[in-house]
Write an enzyme that holds these catalytic residues in place. Structure first.
Site, PDB file in Angstrom:
ATOM      1  N   TYR A  41       0.704  -1.269  -0.025  1.00  0.00           N
ATOM      2  CA  TYR A  41       0.163   0.097  -0.019  1.00  0.00           C
ATOM      3  C   TYR A  41       0.834   0.986   0.013  1.00  0.00           C
ATOM      4  O   TYR A  41       0.519   2.221  -0.477  1.00  0.00           O
ATOM      5  CB  TYR A  41      -1.054   0.086   1.035  1.00  0.00           C
ATOM      6  CG  TYR A  41      -2.180  -0.654   1.030  1.00  0.00           C
ATOM      7  CD1 TYR A  41      -2.438  -2.030   0.520  1.00  0.00           C
ATOM      8  CD2 TYR A  41      -3.263   0.071   1.239  1.00  0.00           C
ATOM      9  CE1 TYR A  41      -3.503  -2.493   0.417  1.00  0.00           C
ATOM     10  CE2 TYR A  41      -4.761  -0.581   1.339  1.00  0.00           C
ATOM     11  CZ  TYR A  41      -4.811  -1.750   0.715  1.00  0.00           C
ATOM     12  OH  TYR A  41      -5.846  -2.357   0.568  1.00  0.00           O
ATOM     13  N   LYS A  94       2.876 -15.533   1.952  1.00  0.00           N
ATOM     14  CA  LYS A  94       3.116 -16.083   0.419  1.00  0.00           C
ATOM     15  C   LYS A  94       4.719 -16.444   0.461  1.00  0.00           C
ATOM     16  O   LYS A  94       5.402 -15.864  -0.710  1.00  0.00           O
ATOM     17  CB  LYS A  94       2.580 -15.325  -0.499  1.00  0.00           C
ATOM     18  CG  LYS A  94       2.502 -15.912  -2.125  1.00  0.00           C
ATOM     19  CD  LYS A  94       1.443 -16.883  -2.161  1.00  0.00           C
ATOM     20  CE  LYS A  94       1.541 -17.788  -3.548  1.00  0.00           C
ATOM     21  NZ  LYS A  94       0.455 -18.580  -3.521  1.00  0.00           N
ATOM     22  N   ASP A 119      -3.265 -18.100  -0.130  1.00  0.00           N
ATOM     23  CA  ASP A 119      -4.346 -18.703  -0.888  1.00  0.00           C
ATOM     24  C   ASP A 119      -4.911 -19.790  -0.268  1.00  0.00           C
ATOM     25  O   ASP A 119      -6.305 -19.965  -0.108  1.00  0.00           O
ATOM     26  CB  ASP A 119      -3.761 -19.353  -2.568  1.00  0.00           C
ATOM     27  CG  ASP A 119      -2.520 -20.007  -2.027  1.00  0.00           C
ATOM     28  OD1 ASP A 119      -1.869 -20.155  -1.073  1.00  0.00           O
ATOM     29  OD2 ASP A 119      -2.013 -20.645  -3.177  1.00  0.00           O
ATOM     30  N   ASP A 153      -6.524  -6.688   3.955  1.00  0.00           N
ATOM     31  CA  ASP A 153      -7.677  -6.180   3.399  1.00  0.00           C
ATOM     32  C   ASP A 153      -8.393  -7.250   2.763  1.00  0.00           C
ATOM     33  O   ASP A 153      -9.861  -7.097   2.851  1.00  0.00           O
ATOM     34  CB  ASP A 153      -7.018  -5.263   2.192  1.00  0.00           C
ATOM     35  CG  ASP A 153      -8.184  -4.557   1.677  1.00  0.00           C
ATOM     36  OD1 ASP A 153      -9.013  -3.899   2.245  1.00  0.00           O
ATOM     37  OD2 ASP A 153      -8.056  -4.410   0.331  1.00  0.00           O
ATOM     38  N   ASP A 180     -12.629  -8.730   4.406  1.00  0.00           N
ATOM     39  CA  ASP A 180     -13.589  -8.932   3.882  1.00  0.00           C
ATOM     40  C   ASP A 180     -14.232 -10.109   3.914  1.00  0.00           C
ATOM     41  O   ASP A 180     -15.313 -10.227   4.048  1.00  0.00           O
ATOM     42  CB  ASP A 180     -13.444  -8.350   2.319  1.00  0.00           C
ATOM     43  CG  ASP A 180     -13.689  -6.598   2.487  1.00  0.00           C
ATOM     44  OD1 ASP A 180     -13.487  -6.081   3.251  1.00  0.00           O
ATOM     45  OD2 ASP A 180     -14.126  -6.287   1.047  1.00  0.00           O
TER      46      ASP A 180
HETATM   47  C1  IPM Z   1     -10.444  -0.915   3.945  1.00  0.00           C
HETATM   48  C2  IPM Z   1     -10.817  -0.312   2.702  1.00  0.00           C
HETATM   49  C3  IPM Z   1      -9.429   0.553   2.460  1.00  0.00           C
HETATM   50  C4  IPM Z   1      -8.248  -0.225   2.272  1.00  0.00           C
HETATM   51  C5  IPM Z   1      -9.690   1.501   1.060  1.00  0.00           C
HETATM   52  C6  IPM Z   1     -10.994   2.343   1.102  1.00  0.00           C
HETATM   53  C7  IPM Z   1      -8.302   2.224   0.935  1.00  0.00           C
HETATM   54  O1  IPM Z   1     -10.983  -1.279   1.700  1.00  0.00           O
HETATM   55  O2  IPM Z   1     -10.307  -0.308   5.093  1.00  0.00           O
HETATM   56  O3  IPM Z   1     -10.401  -2.230   4.097  1.00  0.00           O
HETATM   57  O4  IPM Z   1      -7.931  -0.983   1.157  1.00  0.00           O
HETATM   58  O5  IPM Z   1      -7.744  -0.575   3.206  1.00  0.00           O
HETATM   59 MG    MG Z   2     -10.902  -3.414   2.462  1.00  0.00          MG
END
Ligand code: IPM
Ligand code: MG
Length: 298
Positions: free
Chosen positions: A141, A192, A225, A249, A253
């Site tokens: 990042y 990885k 993975d 990230d 999710d």
């Molecule tokens: C998160 C979001 C952010 C990230 C984006 C909005 C930049 O997806 O906080 O997970 O990738 O960190």
């Molecule tokens: Mg995110």
């Protein structure tokens, strides 16, 4: 001593959920005599509209002096086409980086009432309680060099750099081990290492720290993975997962969705002293913004 909070409602459903959060804050503040105070600030698209940049100096000053930050969500189609360096998400990355909020805690807990909301069978997810510890201010990042360049043949090429130093790895691994000692005592470090040197060093550094300082923590390692697969196959095998910025990230999710709705999950981003920014895991959900339907329980 009374504490001061900076509220950054942001964009999309951000202001809606923050209005609801403020009601809760008011109640809690009164009921427990916390003497909390707060003020509002701008981040993301709303800050671009007002000041031409997603994390303006005025917000930075507010953020530095606040004891904690409560954030809604940033971004939306309105700002999709503006120059990359001042997009709403850049504001979020900048505040994380400037305040050194390297430790991102993303719990995925399945409340019994929501067992049916998960897309997985209830027996796979019932009682799920995972904590993802994501490194938030390093890795690909933020790594340099980065950009989109033009090659000699006129073709464009995009490039980023995934980079972690030992000290960055150690401090996030320490957070994961400390958290695990308050919970199930298990840490799974996700990498990885079979392909990427940066995560080979990650794996080695996490292992060394565990051996030197956390002999009571049960440490395991998993390729990313496989971890993505195990999260949907048998998620309850995990207690604390620790990983870098990009993998964290993605996996957070995925873990959130196990609980039925990403809309229900919180996230804390902390610095070395525990000062933090607290936000929901979800985004600004522009598709449902402005309709007052963001509340998943309503
Ligand atoms: C998160 C979001 C952010 C990230 C984006 C909005 C930049 O997806 O906080 O997970 O990738 O960190
Ligand atoms: Mg995110």
């Amino acid at each position: 001593m009374s504490k001061h909070i900076l509220i950054l409602a942001g964009d999309g459903i951000g202001p809606e959920i923050m209005a609801a959060a403020e009601k809760v804050l008011n109640k809690v503040n009164d009921k427990f005599n916390l003497a909390l105070t707060w003020e509002q600030g701008l981040l993301g698209g709303s800050a671009i509209d007002a000041h031409g940049e997603p994390y303006p100096a005025v917000t930075s000053v507010q953020a530095q002096k606040a004891d904690a930050i409560l954030l809604g969500a940033v971004g939306g189609p309105k700002w999709d086409n503006i120059e990359r360096s001042i997009r709403p998400e850049r504001g979020l990355l900048k505040i994380r980086s400037e305040l050194n909020l390297f430790a991102n805690l993303r719990p995925a807990i399945l409340y019994p009432q929501l067992a049916d909301a998960s897309s997985l069978k209830p027996e796979i997810v019932a009682g799920l309680d995972i904590l993802i510890v994501r490194e938030l201010t390093g890795g690909i990042y933020f790594g340099q060099p980065r950009g989109i360049r033009e090659l000699e043949n006129g073709e464009k090429q995009g490039y980023n750099t995934d980079v972690y130093s030992e000290s960055e790895i150690k401090r996030i691994a320490k957070v994961a081990f400390d958290m695990a000692s308050l919970r199930g005592g298990k840490v799974c470090s996700v990498d990885k290492a079979n392909v990427l040197e940066v995560t080979e060093l990650w794996k080695q550094t996490v292992t060394d720290l565990q051996q030197a300082q956390y002999p009571n923590i049960q440490l395991s390692h998993m390729y990313v993975d496989n971890a993505a697969m195990q999260l949907v196959r048998a998620p309850k095998q995990f207690d604390v997962m620790v990983t870098g910025n990009l993998f964290g990230d993605i996996l957070s999710d995925e873990a959130a969705m196990l609980t039925g709705s990403i809309g229900m999950l919180p996230s804390a981003s902390l610095d070395e002293n525990g000062k933090g920014m607290y936000e929901p895991c979800h985004g600004s959900a522009p598709d449902i913004a402005g309709q007052n339907i963001a509340n998943p329980l309503a």
